[in-house]
Design an enzyme around this catalytic site. Sequence first.
Site, PDB file in Angstrom:
ATOM      1  CE  LYS A  22      -4.675   9.149  -5.046  1.00  0.00           C
ATOM      2  NZ  LYS A  22      -4.814   7.808  -4.887  1.00  0.00           N
ATOM      3  CG  ASN A  23      -8.231   7.825  -7.043  1.00  0.00           C
ATOM      4  OD1 ASN A  23      -6.803   7.583  -6.822  1.00  0.00           O
ATOM      5  ND2 ASN A  23      -8.950   7.871  -5.957  1.00  0.00           N
ATOM      6  CB  CYS A 116      -3.080  -0.242   2.577  1.00  0.00           C
ATOM      7  SG  CYS A 116      -4.881   0.665   2.457  1.00  0.00           S
ATOM      8  NE  ARG A 121      -7.785   0.022  -0.287  1.00  0.00           N
ATOM      9  CZ  ARG A 121      -7.305   1.048  -0.699  1.00  0.00           C
ATOM     10  NH1 ARG A 121      -6.476   1.586  -0.234  1.00  0.00           N
ATOM     11  NH2 ARG A 121      -7.851   1.621  -1.778  1.00  0.00           N
ATOM     12  CG  ASP A 307     -11.344   8.410  -1.526  1.00  0.00           C
ATOM     13  OD1 ASP A 307     -11.137   8.188  -2.781  1.00  0.00           O
ATOM     14  OD2 ASP A 307     -11.255   7.623  -0.715  1.00  0.00           O
ATOM     15  NE  ARG A 399       0.233   6.602  -1.661  1.00  0.00           N
ATOM     16  CZ  ARG A 399      -0.374   5.158  -1.536  1.00  0.00           C
ATOM     17  NH1 ARG A 399      -0.193   4.474  -0.340  1.00  0.00           N
ATOM     18  NH2 ARG A 399      -1.020   4.601  -2.652  1.00  0.00           N
TER      19      ARG A 399
HETATM   20  C1  EPZ Z   1     -10.564   3.080  -5.067  1.00  0.00           C
HETATM   21  O1  EPZ Z   1      -9.745   2.133  -4.317  1.00  0.00           O
HETATM   22  C2  EPZ Z   1      -9.725   4.583  -4.625  1.00  0.00           C
HETATM   23  N1  EPZ Z   1      -8.307   4.263  -5.005  1.00  0.00           N
HETATM   24  C3  EPZ Z   1      -9.699   4.684  -3.259  1.00  0.00           C
HETATM   25  O2  EPZ Z   1      -9.164   5.990  -2.956  1.00  0.00           O
HETATM   26  C4  EPZ Z   1     -11.204   4.971  -2.881  1.00  0.00           C
HETATM   27  O3  EPZ Z   1     -11.179   4.981  -1.398  1.00  0.00           O
HETATM   28  C5  EPZ Z   1     -11.915   3.623  -3.025  1.00  0.00           C
HETATM   29  O4  EPZ Z   1     -11.767   3.118  -4.599  1.00  0.00           O
HETATM   30  C6  EPZ Z   1     -13.431   3.701  -2.731  1.00  0.00           C
HETATM   31  O5  EPZ Z   1     -14.090   4.764  -3.391  1.00  0.00           O
HETATM   32  C7  EPZ Z   1      -8.278   4.468  -6.428  1.00  0.00           C
HETATM   33  O6  EPZ Z   1      -8.921   4.693  -7.122  1.00  0.00           O
HETATM   34  C8  EPZ Z   1      -6.937   4.217  -7.021  1.00  0.00           C
HETATM   35  P1  EPZ Z   1     -12.595  -0.796  -3.840  1.00  0.00           P
HETATM   36  P2  EPZ Z   1     -10.284   0.331  -4.419  1.00  0.00           P
HETATM   37  O7  EPZ Z   1     -12.065  -1.794  -4.630  1.00  0.00           O
HETATM   38  O8  EPZ Z   1     -10.637   0.286  -5.961  1.00  0.00           O
HETATM   39  C9  EPZ Z   1     -13.752  -4.138  -1.083  1.00  0.00           C
HETATM   40  C10 EPZ Z   1      -7.416   7.591  -2.220  1.00  0.00           C
HETATM   41  O9  EPZ Z   1      -7.680   8.149  -1.376  1.00  0.00           O
HETATM   42  N2  EPZ Z   1     -13.163  -5.051  -1.992  1.00  0.00           N
HETATM   43  O10 EPZ Z   1     -13.956   0.183  -4.503  1.00  0.00           O
HETATM   44  O11 EPZ Z   1      -9.149  -0.271  -3.836  1.00  0.00           O
HETATM   45  C11 EPZ Z   1     -12.607  -3.363  -0.301  1.00  0.00           C
HETATM   46  O12 EPZ Z   1     -12.334  -4.015   0.877  1.00  0.00           O
HETATM   47  C12 EPZ Z   1      -7.955   6.230  -2.310  1.00  0.00           C
HETATM   48  O13 EPZ Z   1      -7.348   8.119  -3.475  1.00  0.00           O
HETATM   49  C13 EPZ Z   1     -13.161  -6.432  -2.035  1.00  0.00           C
HETATM   50  O14 EPZ Z   1     -13.929  -6.888  -0.896  1.00  0.00           O
HETATM   51  O15 EPZ Z   1     -11.498   0.215  -3.412  1.00  0.00           O
HETATM   52  C14 EPZ Z   1     -13.574  -1.982   0.210  1.00  0.00           C
HETATM   53  O16 EPZ Z   1     -14.306  -2.582   1.431  1.00  0.00           O
HETATM   54  C15 EPZ Z   1      -7.996   5.558  -0.999  1.00  0.00           C
HETATM   55  N3  EPZ Z   1     -12.797  -7.377  -2.877  1.00  0.00           N
HETATM   56  C16 EPZ Z   1     -14.789  -1.860  -1.071  1.00  0.00           C
HETATM   57  O17 EPZ Z   1     -14.776  -3.118  -1.681  1.00  0.00           O
HETATM   58  C17 EPZ Z   1     -12.312  -6.603  -4.052  1.00  0.00           C
HETATM   59  O18 EPZ Z   1     -11.641  -7.686  -4.687  1.00  0.00           O
HETATM   60  C18 EPZ Z   1     -14.479  -0.926  -2.016  1.00  0.00           C
HETATM   61  O19 EPZ Z   1     -13.207  -1.025  -2.398  1.00  0.00           O
HETATM   62  C19 EPZ Z   1     -11.991  -5.405  -4.188  1.00  0.00           C
HETATM   63  C20 EPZ Z   1     -12.872  -4.381  -3.264  1.00  0.00           C
END
Ligand code: EPZ
Length: 420
Positions: A22-23, A116, A121, A307, A399
Amino acid sequence: MDYLQILGNNHLTGTIKISGAKNASLPLIAMSILTKNRVVMHNVPHVADIKTLLKLLGNLGAEYTFEDETVIIDASRIVKTTATYDIVKTMRASILVLGPLLARFGHCEVSLPGGCAIGQRPIDLHLKALEQMGAQIEIKAGYVQAKAPEGLHGATIIFDKITVTGTANIIMAAALAKGETHIINAAREPEVVQLCEVLRDAGVKIEGIATAMLKIEGTNQELLHVEPFRIIPDRIEAGTYLCAGAITNSRLSISFANAAHLESVLAKLEEMGCCFEVTEHTITVIPTENLQPVKIVTQEYPGFPTDMQAQFVALATQANGVSIIEERLFENRFMHVSELQRMGAEITLNGNVATITGKTALSGADVMATDLRASSALVLAGLIAEGETNVHRIYHLDRGYDSLEKKLQSVGAHIKRLKE
Ligand code: EPZ
């Protein structure tokens, strides 16, 4: 609404085929915005998030088909650049269209995804990077309003935190920008690597693929020609089914998975006493009657994936001893704990650290899914709980897992999908 009914004490046997990731699919669907030809992608999983993003692209004017596991997208006719709240609110990964729309059209409006269940996030790192590339960004009425009338230009982007979709957004923006972009502290997830490989194969010069330092030479708004490609296997789906084998003490195989993407997960299962047989196309978990407790800290790839955290909390209830699992990426990703406690699990939470005492006999109960991976943790617990477990609100599960109950039924699980 649907729910899953699981009768416990399952013993599983056979092989489960792993679907496409998916990702990996989501950023590559967004990447089609950068192309001049029809994009053909194989091995796309039938999960709700994919359908949501395709619907979003359709609303912008793209044409697409999704048959069997092949998605074909023609984004040449996109006429709109507004990703509306009604869709974005259902799937925060919609933010992945921000970079491509801005890079191609020089303007776009994308609804803020909002928080969420698992955390606030934010997308501040995405926006800051785009501003460094020449974008003018305003937040108005819950929308990101982005403009780059002269197009985007290369920049040196240092991500203060590793962000998966943030890295993907900037890679796609940089692919069409003018000049070279350096991304420092880039995410190295396999899904990000595949995005880079597809762009490289389409003629974008990218150095440092799979490292934390990427150099991308943009095409200066020249659209890309992308050859057909196959989505990599879903490493989180694969890890989830390996946990199903471990928790039910079953010798279970998964096919079409990539063991190289699962090293940290396999290592932790081995620490707990499991062994593995790995062939070219299958991974078989050899379980143990005597699961050992484990210590886990979730990290960015190649560390232990957040995850997989919920699934290992469920598994740790069956280990003989005290396990410690710390969630380092998200501030609220233990909502499965209270549901597992209702099944009899002995878990204490102290901030972002869960302490799980096993081995605890779980009893079936009505439980509620709260987010995608928490749902799968409840299914795993239901497989070994005494009696009947009903997992409600499984729209969360749908999802990200393609045909989960069918795949588990095929290896002997007593699980079925019913209507509330
Ligand atoms: C991706 O989410 C995945 N989703 C998530 O999978 C996964 O849990 C996550 O990466 C971490 O591996 C997809 O790829 C569609 P991040 P993403 O930006 O990109 C902070 C699932 O189960 N952050 O890597 O949204 C954030 O708050 C889903 O399939 C900021 O502070 O995660 C978090 O603490 C759930 N500012 C950390 O970074 C930003 O601008 C990592 O978030 C962006 C992120």
